[in-house]
Design an enzyme around this catalytic site. Structure first.
Site, PDB file in Angstrom:
ATOM      1  N   LYS A 199       0.836  -1.115   0.008  1.00 35.75           N
ATOM      2  CA  LYS A 199       0.029  -0.128   0.227  1.00 35.75           C
ATOM      3  C   LYS A 199       0.970   1.098   0.148  1.00 35.75           C
ATOM      4  CE  LYS A 199      -2.927   1.075   3.447  1.00 35.75           C
ATOM      5  NZ  LYS A 199      -4.164   0.936   4.360  1.00 35.75           N
ATOM      6  N   PRO A 200       0.737   2.408  -0.894  1.00 36.43           N
ATOM      7  CA  PRO A 200       1.681   3.326  -0.767  1.00 36.43           C
ATOM      8  C   PRO A 200       1.574   3.992   0.620  1.00 36.43           C
ATOM      9  CG  PRO A 200      -0.224   3.748  -2.407  1.00 36.43           C
ATOM     10  CD  PRO A 200      -0.590   2.293  -1.800  1.00 36.43           C
TER      11      PRO A 200
ATOM     12  N   GLY B 252       1.518   6.295   3.388  1.00 36.05           N
ATOM     13  CA  GLY B 252       0.972   7.336   3.810  1.00 36.05           C
ATOM     14  C   GLY B 252      -0.587   7.147   3.489  1.00 36.05           C
ATOM     15  N   CYS B 253      -0.899   6.032   2.870  1.00 39.37           N
ATOM     16  CA  CYS B 253      -2.377   5.852   2.630  1.00 39.37           C
ATOM     17  C   CYS B 253      -3.024   4.952   3.605  1.00 39.37           C
ATOM     18  CB  CYS B 253      -2.063   4.987   1.013  1.00 39.37           C
ATOM     19  SG  CYS B 253      -3.781   4.950   0.076  1.00 39.37           S
ATOM     20  N   VAL B 254      -4.290   5.610   3.956  1.00 41.65           N
ATOM     21  CA  VAL B 254      -4.810   5.003   5.069  1.00 41.65           C
ATOM     22  C   VAL B 254      -6.005   4.006   4.753  1.00 41.65           C
ATOM     23  CG1 VAL B 254      -3.991   6.378   6.999  1.00 41.65           C
ATOM     24  CG2 VAL B 254      -6.023   6.833   5.577  1.00 41.65           C
TER      25      VAL B 254
END
Lengths: 135, 101, 110
Positions: free
Chosen positions: C105-106, C108-110
């Site tokens: 998952k990128p 900082g992506c929540v």
């Protein structure tokens, strides 16, 4: 925008042996979404973070040295390296990675935003910063 | 038989290497691992620690050196490169291991 | 939930991202998109392949806005916008396309 602040990330630890360098890098990557003016500074063992040619295949660690090279895409405009530390650590700028920067609207380009500065120049950059984050 | 001293801290940041050398006797071996590998680099402000130490054998772990992008031709003369199997050989060929953190 | 593709079983994390990026093969993306009822077109593959190249070079999954800008530069301005990318990947180009590409998952992506 008048509320743009100058953020300086001050990095003084070697990579890989401790988590500081990666943590700092992650904060920069996440913080890039907030449209501030972001610069990084590398002093003391922090200069080791930018040494190119990292190969972690034998040590089973994540190789994050290439990740610094995308920081220009994340809006980081300056990466300052302490000349005194670089020399004390037996390195020259040729040993360091290069990081390109480009403004996507104006198409203004800078081939390498990694810049070696002397103490006086670095002190000035720190003085100009609104916030200094230390890692 | 002598002891094996392992050092895993940067010599620029801590005096672990300096003191490991100071407390190690003649015939001892020093193995530089993790951030300790920077102590094996020639041409730095702390190169003399290893370069001027006599009667001790210095080794550096290759995997940790490579991870940090430091090539073998930067090593101080006489420092021997070891892999993980070499690490184990050093451990079994010494009386005991002293970890200097 | 592990995912089955090409006669093999691939481990994933609790959010469905591939556990080991090195195990990825195109069939993984096909199997994941099938679960989402999505047919992968050449346009989808352009983005998936771009993400894999980006990861290969920089060792992270790009943030959505970096992906958007980079896609615009590489594949043309008409594709470098979130409307186009969300059109292809309704669950979000960062999350969904990265997952199909086998990336984490990128950051900082929540």
């Amino acid at each position: 925008m008048s509320d743009v602040k100058k953020f300086m990330y001050l990095n003084r630890r070697a990579p890989y042996g401790t988590i500081y360098a990666w943590e700092s890098l992650e904060v920069v990557l996440i913080g890039a979404a907030f449209d501030q003016e972001v610069s990084l500074m590398f002093v003391d063992d922090g200069v080791f973070q930018l040494v190119k040619g990292s190969d972690t295949s034998e040590s089973d660690m994540k190789n994050f040295t290439p990740t610094y090279r995308t920081l220009g895409d994340y809006g980081v405009r300056h990466m300052y390296v302490d000349k005194t530390s670089l020399e004390a650590h037996g390195l020259t700028q040729d040993d360091l990675i290069e990081v390109a920067w480009e403004d996507w609207e104006s198409e203004e380009e800078v081939d390498n935003i990694v810049e070696v500065l002397d103490s006086e120049e670095l002190a000035e950059k720190l003085g100009e910063s609104d916030v200094v984050f230390s890692f | 038989m002598a002891d094996l001293y392992t050092v895993n801290k940067s010599p620029f940041e801590k005096n672990s290497l300096e003191n490991a050398i100071r407390f190690s006797g003649e015939g001892a071996s020093v193995l530089l691992i993790e951030d300790g590998v920077y102590g094996a680099m020639a041409g730095t402000a702390v190169s003399d620690l290893v370069a001027s130490a006599t009667g001790r054998k210095f080794h550096v772990l290759r995997a940790d050196l490579k991870a940090r992008g430091i090539s073998e031709d930067r090593l101080i003369d006489g420092v021997e490169l070891v892999d993980y199997a070499g690490f184990v050989d050093l451990v079994v060929s010494h009386d005991k291991v002293q970890a200097w953190l | 939930m592990p995912i089955e593709a090409n006669g093999k079983v691939f481990e994933t994390d609790e959010e469905g991202y591939l556990a080991n990026i090195n195990e990825w093969e195109p069939a993984v993306a096909e199997a994941m998109s099938k679960e989402d009822d999505l047919d992968l077109t050449d346009e989808h593959w352009d983005i998936i392949n771009f993400l894999r190249e980006y990861y290969e070079e920089y060792q992270i999954a790009p943030a959505v806005r970096v992906l958007t800008k980079a896609v615009g530069k590489k594949l043309g301005k008409d594709k470098g916008n979130s409307k186009y990318l969300y059109g292809l990947f309704p669950y979000g180009p960062g999350k969904q396309a990265c997952r199909y590409a086998g990336l984490p998952k990128p950051t900082g992506c929540v």
